[in-house]
Design a protein around this motif. Structure first.
Motif, PDB file in Angstrom:
ATOM      1  N   PRO A 204      -8.915  -1.085  -7.569  1.00 13.89           N
ATOM      2  CA  PRO A 204      -8.638  -1.500  -5.795  1.00 13.89           C
ATOM      3  C   PRO A 204      -6.971  -1.566  -6.009  1.00 13.89           C
ATOM      4  CG  PRO A 204      -8.865  -3.956  -6.811  1.00 13.89           C
ATOM      5  CD  PRO A 204      -9.449  -2.726  -7.945  1.00 13.89           C
ATOM      6  N   LEU A 205      -5.874  -1.418  -6.462  1.00 11.01           N
ATOM      7  CA  LEU A 205      -4.645  -1.150  -6.188  1.00 11.01           C
ATOM      8  C   LEU A 205      -4.482  -0.122  -5.697  1.00 11.01           C
ATOM      9  CD1 LEU A 205      -2.144  -3.235  -5.988  1.00 11.01           C
ATOM     10  CD2 LEU A 205      -1.752  -3.076  -8.653  1.00 11.01           C
ATOM     11  N   ARG A 206      -5.118   0.512  -6.271  1.00  9.66           N
ATOM     12  CA  ARG A 206      -4.857   1.892  -6.310  1.00  9.66           C
ATOM     13  C   ARG A 206      -5.257   2.331  -4.904  1.00  9.66           C
ATOM     14  NH1 ARG A 206      -4.204   6.557  -9.641  1.00  9.66           N
ATOM     15  NH2 ARG A 206      -3.461   7.408  -8.009  1.00  9.66           N
ATOM     16  N   ILE A 207      -6.242   1.932  -4.212  1.00 11.45           N
ATOM     17  CA  ILE A 207      -6.892   2.023  -3.019  1.00 11.45           C
ATOM     18  C   ILE A 207      -5.407   2.547  -1.863  1.00 11.45           C
ATOM     19  CG2 ILE A 207      -8.030   1.631  -0.760  1.00 11.45           C
ATOM     20  CD1 ILE A 207     -10.192   0.046  -2.504  1.00 11.45           C
ATOM     21  N   LEU A 208      -4.454   1.541  -1.980  1.00 16.44           N
ATOM     22  CA  LEU A 208      -3.232   1.994  -0.872  1.00 16.44           C
ATOM     23  C   LEU A 208      -2.910   2.727  -1.639  1.00 16.44           C
ATOM     24  CD1 LEU A 208      -1.967  -2.341  -2.545  1.00 16.44           C
ATOM     25  CD2 LEU A 208      -2.936  -1.314   0.381  1.00 16.44           C
ATOM     26  N   ASP A 209      -2.740   3.719  -2.279  1.00 18.83           N
ATOM     27  CA  ASP A 209      -2.500   4.958  -2.451  1.00 18.83           C
ATOM     28  C   ASP A 209      -2.849   5.790  -1.721  1.00 18.83           C
ATOM     29  OD1 ASP A 209       0.005   5.555  -4.301  1.00 18.83           O
ATOM     30  OD2 ASP A 209      -1.854   6.481  -5.700  1.00 18.83           O
ATOM     31  N   SER A 210      -3.799   6.032  -1.097  1.00 12.51           N
ATOM     32  CA  SER A 210      -5.177   6.784  -0.865  1.00 12.51           C
ATOM     33  C   SER A 210      -4.196   6.959   0.648  1.00 12.51           C
ATOM     34  CB  SER A 210      -6.207   5.789   0.599  1.00 12.51           C
ATOM     35  OG  SER A 210      -6.629   6.701   0.939  1.00 12.51           O
ATOM     36  N   LYS A 211      -4.533   8.586   0.751  1.00 14.92           N
ATOM     37  CA  LYS A 211      -3.955   9.413   1.526  1.00 14.92           C
ATOM     38  C   LYS A 211      -4.160   9.485   3.084  1.00 14.92           C
ATOM     39  CE  LYS A 211       0.104  10.285  -0.302  1.00 14.92           C
ATOM     40  NZ  LYS A 211      -0.550   9.195  -1.626  1.00 14.92           N
ATOM     41  N   ASN A 212      -5.567   8.642   2.995  1.00 15.55           N
ATOM     42  CA  ASN A 212      -6.439   9.500   4.062  1.00 15.55           C
ATOM     43  C   ASN A 212      -6.271   8.557   5.373  1.00 15.55           C
ATOM     44  OD1 ASN A 212      -8.431   9.065   6.165  1.00 15.55           O
ATOM     45  ND2 ASN A 212     -10.303   8.852   4.858  1.00 15.55           N
ATOM     46  N   PRO A 213      -5.154   9.614   6.924  1.00 15.82           N
ATOM     47  CA  PRO A 213      -5.305   9.225   7.504  1.00 15.82           C
ATOM     48  C   PRO A 213      -6.112   7.345   8.284  1.00 15.82           C
ATOM     49  CG  PRO A 213      -5.652  11.123   7.827  1.00 15.82           C
ATOM     50  CD  PRO A 213      -6.353  10.882   6.435  1.00 15.82           C
ATOM     51  N   ASP A 214      -7.692   8.059   8.509  1.00 16.75           N
ATOM     52  CA  ASP A 214      -7.873   7.063   9.157  1.00 16.75           C
ATOM     53  C   ASP A 214      -7.992   5.681   9.026  1.00 16.75           C
ATOM     54  OD1 ASP A 214      -8.953   8.585  10.897  1.00 16.75           O
ATOM     55  OD2 ASP A 214     -10.561   9.372   9.423  1.00 16.75           O
ATOM     56  N   MET A 215      -6.748   5.501   7.293  1.00 11.86           N
ATOM     57  CA  MET A 215      -7.411   4.307   6.514  1.00 11.86           C
ATOM     58  C   MET A 215      -6.036   3.981   6.904  1.00 11.86           C
ATOM     59  SD  MET A 215      -9.237   5.313   3.484  1.00 11.86           S
ATOM     60  CE  MET A 215      -8.103   3.883   1.949  1.00 11.86           C
ATOM     61  N   GLN A 216      -5.040   4.490   7.539  1.00 12.82           N
ATOM     62  CA  GLN A 216      -4.026   4.612   7.264  1.00 12.82           C
ATOM     63  C   GLN A 216      -3.389   2.230   7.791  1.00 12.82           C
ATOM     64  OE1 GLN A 216      -1.332   5.611   5.063  1.00 12.82           O
ATOM     65  NE2 GLN A 216      -3.363   6.544   4.234  1.00 12.82           N
ATOM     66  N   VAL A 217      -2.893   1.948   9.278  1.00 12.41           N
ATOM     67  CA  VAL A 217      -3.525   1.535  10.031  1.00 12.41           C
ATOM     68  C   VAL A 217      -3.780   0.235   9.377  1.00 12.41           C
ATOM     69  CG1 VAL A 217      -4.107  -0.301  12.343  1.00 12.41           C
ATOM     70  CG2 VAL A 217      -2.951   2.348  11.817  1.00 12.41           C
ATOM     71  N   MET A 218      -5.165  -0.060   8.639  1.00 14.04           N
ATOM     72  CA  MET A 218      -5.646  -1.260   7.738  1.00 14.04           C
ATOM     73  C   MET A 218      -4.735  -1.496   6.538  1.00 14.04           C
ATOM     74  SD  MET A 218      -7.632  -1.461   5.126  1.00 14.04           S
ATOM     75  CE  MET A 218      -8.750   0.048   4.997  1.00 14.04           C
ATOM     76  N   LEU A 219      -4.628  -0.033   5.830  1.00 17.63           N
ATOM     77  CA  LEU A 219      -4.197  -0.143   4.491  1.00 17.63           C
ATOM     78  C   LEU A 219      -2.274  -0.918   4.598  1.00 17.63           C
ATOM     79  CD1 LEU A 219      -4.585   2.589   2.780  1.00 17.63           C
ATOM     80  CD2 LEU A 219      -5.402   0.994   2.207  1.00 17.63           C
ATOM     81  N   ASN A 220      -1.957  -0.359   6.119  1.00 12.40           N
ATOM     82  CA  ASN A 220      -0.359  -1.250   6.011  1.00 12.40           C
ATOM     83  C   ASN A 220      -0.751  -2.773   5.796  1.00 12.40           C
ATOM     84  OD1 ASN A 220       0.795   0.992   5.684  1.00 12.40           O
ATOM     85  ND2 ASN A 220      -0.137   2.009   7.510  1.00 12.40           N
ATOM     86  N   GLN A 221      -1.774  -3.304   6.745  1.00 12.72           N
ATOM     87  CA  GLN A 221      -1.863  -4.498   6.805  1.00 12.72           C
ATOM     88  C   GLN A 221      -2.725  -5.677   5.412  1.00 12.72           C
ATOM     89  OE1 GLN A 221      -4.519  -4.177  10.238  1.00 12.72           O
ATOM     90  NE2 GLN A 221      -2.995  -3.959  12.078  1.00 12.72           N
ATOM     91  N   ALA A 222      -3.263  -4.671   5.020  1.00 13.78           N
ATOM     92  CA  ALA A 222      -3.408  -5.145   3.567  1.00 13.78           C
ATOM     93  C   ALA A 222      -2.294  -6.244   3.259  1.00 13.78           C
ATOM     94  CB  ALA A 222      -4.068  -4.401   2.641  1.00 13.78           C
ATOM     95  N   PRO A 223      -3.044  -6.872   2.093  1.00 15.47           N
ATOM     96  CA  PRO A 223      -1.669  -8.590   0.922  1.00 15.47           C
ATOM     97  C   PRO A 223      -1.299  -7.287   0.725  1.00 15.47           C
ATOM     98  CG  PRO A 223      -4.441  -8.910   1.352  1.00 15.47           C
ATOM     99  CD  PRO A 223      -3.927  -7.810   1.683  1.00 15.47           C
ATOM    100  N   ARG A 224       0.105  -8.348   0.761  1.00 14.23           N
ATOM    101  CA  ARG A 224       1.289  -7.400  -0.086  1.00 14.23           C
ATOM    102  C   ARG A 224       1.727  -7.861  -1.250  1.00 14.23           C
ATOM    103  NH1 ARG A 224       6.164  -6.209   3.296  1.00 14.23           N
ATOM    104  NH2 ARG A 224       7.187  -7.467   2.745  1.00 14.23           N
ATOM    105  N   LEU A 225       1.398  -6.791  -2.714  1.00 14.57           N
ATOM    106  CA  LEU A 225       1.981  -7.770  -3.558  1.00 14.57           C
ATOM    107  C   LEU A 225       3.443  -8.512  -3.945  1.00 14.57           C
ATOM    108  CD1 LEU A 225       0.880  -5.703  -6.819  1.00 14.57           C
ATOM    109  CD2 LEU A 225       1.765  -7.756  -7.202  1.00 14.57           C
ATOM    110  N   LEU A 226       4.140  -8.487  -3.216  1.00 15.90           N
ATOM    111  CA  LEU A 226       5.371  -8.258  -3.604  1.00 15.90           C
ATOM    112  C   LEU A 226       5.778  -9.760  -2.349  1.00 15.90           C
ATOM    113  CD1 LEU A 226       7.477  -5.778  -1.498  1.00 15.90           C
ATOM    114  CD2 LEU A 226       8.508  -6.186  -3.801  1.00 15.90           C
ATOM    115  N   ASP A 227       4.739 -10.320  -1.750  1.00 10.81           N
ATOM    116  CA  ASP A 227       4.256 -11.670  -1.219  1.00 10.81           C
ATOM    117  C   ASP A 227       3.403 -12.729  -2.659  1.00 10.81           C
ATOM    118  OD1 ASP A 227       5.607 -10.920   1.163  1.00 10.81           O
ATOM    119  OD2 ASP A 227       3.167 -10.340   2.251  1.00 10.81           O
ATOM    120  N   PHE A 228       3.343 -11.999  -3.598  1.00  5.47           N
ATOM    121  CA  PHE A 228       2.508 -12.521  -4.961  1.00  5.47           C
ATOM    122  C   PHE A 228       3.590 -12.601  -5.279  1.00  5.47           C
ATOM    123  CE2 PHE A 228      -0.335 -11.294  -2.030  1.00  5.47           C
ATOM    124  CZ  PHE A 228      -2.039 -12.146  -1.781  1.00  5.47           C
ATOM    125  N   LEU A 229       4.525 -12.516  -5.681  1.00  3.82           N
ATOM    126  CA  LEU A 229       6.143 -12.686  -6.875  1.00  3.82           C
ATOM    127  C   LEU A 229       6.099 -13.866  -6.671  1.00  3.82           C
ATOM    128  CD1 LEU A 229       7.904  -9.065  -6.551  1.00  3.82           C
ATOM    129  CD2 LEU A 229       5.979  -9.686  -7.892  1.00  3.82           C
TER     130      LEU A 229
END
Ligand code: ATP
Ligand code: MG
Length: 422
Positions: A204-229
């Motif tokens: 699932p982490l690799r989904i964040l890598d997707s370049k699909n333009p339709d998914m960008q807004v949703m991906l930018n709001q997804a939980p950030r790994l940085l916040d789990f450090l």
């Protein structure tokens, strides 16, 4: 030419007009690694399939679809290496190179991935890579980024590349993030494309890598790994960032940067250009402290990077304003002869010139063509001087810089070449 005899798709020849720029770039790598105290490793092209299945990870693109696997005559499953880090780690552990010491290593050579060939994407491509073993501190992450800044500066690419960095944490932090991420994606299932739906199960982490333009807004709001450090990973990351700032290296924190390989922990980074279309990642790297433990119980801190040389050359050629004479081969002197049976005489003269003048490049025309044609070929080679053996036994020198021609004896010819060409 018969199609079945052509080169394999995605595997290209480096032709003689291209090799000088390769050699020039390879010289830059050697100089860079020397200045930073890294030593060269030469690793096999063939490795066991299992090495990459374990090290790179089953769920990655590389292992799941890009490897050139086959069975050798004794039934062993082997593969053409798709990347250098796994083999380098194997070699370090197998040869005990880190027993009570650290290692700074580099390698260069072909890698193989069964991908769809396009601009900047080949099935055989070349990587220059660096790996530092046995050092866990953020200073080493910074060191390898310093090296890259230095290299890109030397190549005149600074303004064409940006550095993006992120931290992938340690497995425990990643697990917590993964759970949150799966929950988020499951709640936004209707927005996932087919590729991402598949990844939801495997990586699932690799989904964040997707370049699909339709998914960008949703991906930018997804939980950030940085916040789990947690504390230690956070400190490591901020120490790296601080070192980069102190060394005046601009960078962008990209919380969605995940990299395509499983072995990374904590720092990951990419150097990206906008000048090459979608194949814009010239260099990728980071820390992979967990990799060694797949091989042996003893932990071994490690970090490194790999540059795709073909992409780097594309970038250099795209953005460079001026041609560099070192990117082309030109002999210093071409020897032509008026009489065909003076061939041996010309070869012996060439040999004396090479022996007398260190580093002089002398090319003898052995084509058997008429003198005029020999001169045309010599001019095309952009040599600096043409030496002609006349039918009367004289030596004529044609200085192409001044267009002057003169008759002289061998001693004066050597004197002239020494003075003018070296
Ligand atoms: P990409 O996202 O372009 O597929 P990657 O994440 O698979 O890259 P890495 O495994 O990190 O790439 O390899 C490091 C570098 O090697 C890349 O940044 C790129 O410059 C180069 N590279 C990777 N795959 C190829 C390829 N098929 N052809 C040419 N260069 C490649
Ligand atoms: Mg790839």
């Amino acid at each position: 030419m018969n199609n079945s005899l052509r080169a394999i798709r995605g595997m290209r020849d480096v032709l003689p007009q291209e090799t000088p720029i390769w050699q020039w770039l390879e010289g830059k790598f050697r100089h860079l690694t020397y200045r930073y105290g890294y030593q060269e490793m030469r690793l096999p092209l063939l490795e066991p399939v299992a090495l990459f299945e374990r090290a790179v990870g089953q769920a990655t693109d590389i292992v799941s679809k890009e490897m050139y696997n086959f069975m050798d005559k004794s039934g062993e499953h082997i593969t053409l290496r798709p990347e250098g880090t796994s083999g380098c780690m194997r070699a370090v552990l197998e040869n005990n190179l880190c027993y009570n010491k650290t290692q700074r290593l580099w390698y260069q050579g072909p890698m193989f991935r069964y991908e769809r060939p396009q601009k900047g994407r080949l099935r055989q491509f070349t990587q220059f890579g660096v790996e530092a073993f046995g050092m866990a501190g953020p200073d080493v992450d910074a060191e390898i980024i310093f090296m890259l800044r230095d290299l890109f500066q030397e190549l005149g690419l600074t303004s064409h590349l940006r550095l993006e960095i992120n931290s992938l944490g340690i497995p425990e932090e990643r697990r917590a993030h993964r759970e949150a991420l799966v929950a988020w994606f499951s709640a936004h299932r209707d927005q996932l494309d087919e590729d991402s739906l598949n990844r939801l199960e495997t990586n699932p982490l690799r989904i964040l890598d997707s370049k699909n333009p339709d998914m960008q807004v949703m991906l930018n709001q997804a939980p950030r790994l940085l916040d789990f450090l947690q504390e230690e990973s956070r400190q490591h990351f901020s120490a790296v960032c601080e070192l980069l700032e102190k060394a005046s290296i601009p960078y962008i924190v990209n919380p969605r940067l995940v990299r395509g390989l499983d072995y990374y922990t904590r720092t990951v980074f990419e150097w990206i250009t906008d000048e090459l279309g979608s194949q814009g990642t010239v260099c990728g790297g980071g820390r992979y402290d967990g990799l060694a433990q797949l091989f042996s119980p003893r932990p071994l801190a490690a970090c490194g990077f790999a540059i795709g040389i073909e992409r780097l050359l594309l970038l250099i050629q795209t953005v460079s304003q001026q041609d560099n004479p070192l990117w082309h081969f030109h002999p210093d002197v071409v020897i032509a002869n008026e009489r065909q049976d003076d061939g041996l005489k010309a070869q012996l003269l060439a040999e004396r010139l090479r022996q007398q003048i260190d580093g002089l490049s002398v090319l003898v025309d052995c084509s058997g063509a008429k003198l005029k044609r020999q001169h045309q070929t010599a001019l095309q080679s952009q040599c600096q001087a043409i030496v002609t053996l006349n039918s009367g036994g004289e030596i004529r020198l044609w200085d192409l810089a001044s267009s002057q021609q003169m008759t002289l004896n061998e001693k004066d010819l050597i004197g002239w070449l020494q003075q003018h060409l070296h």
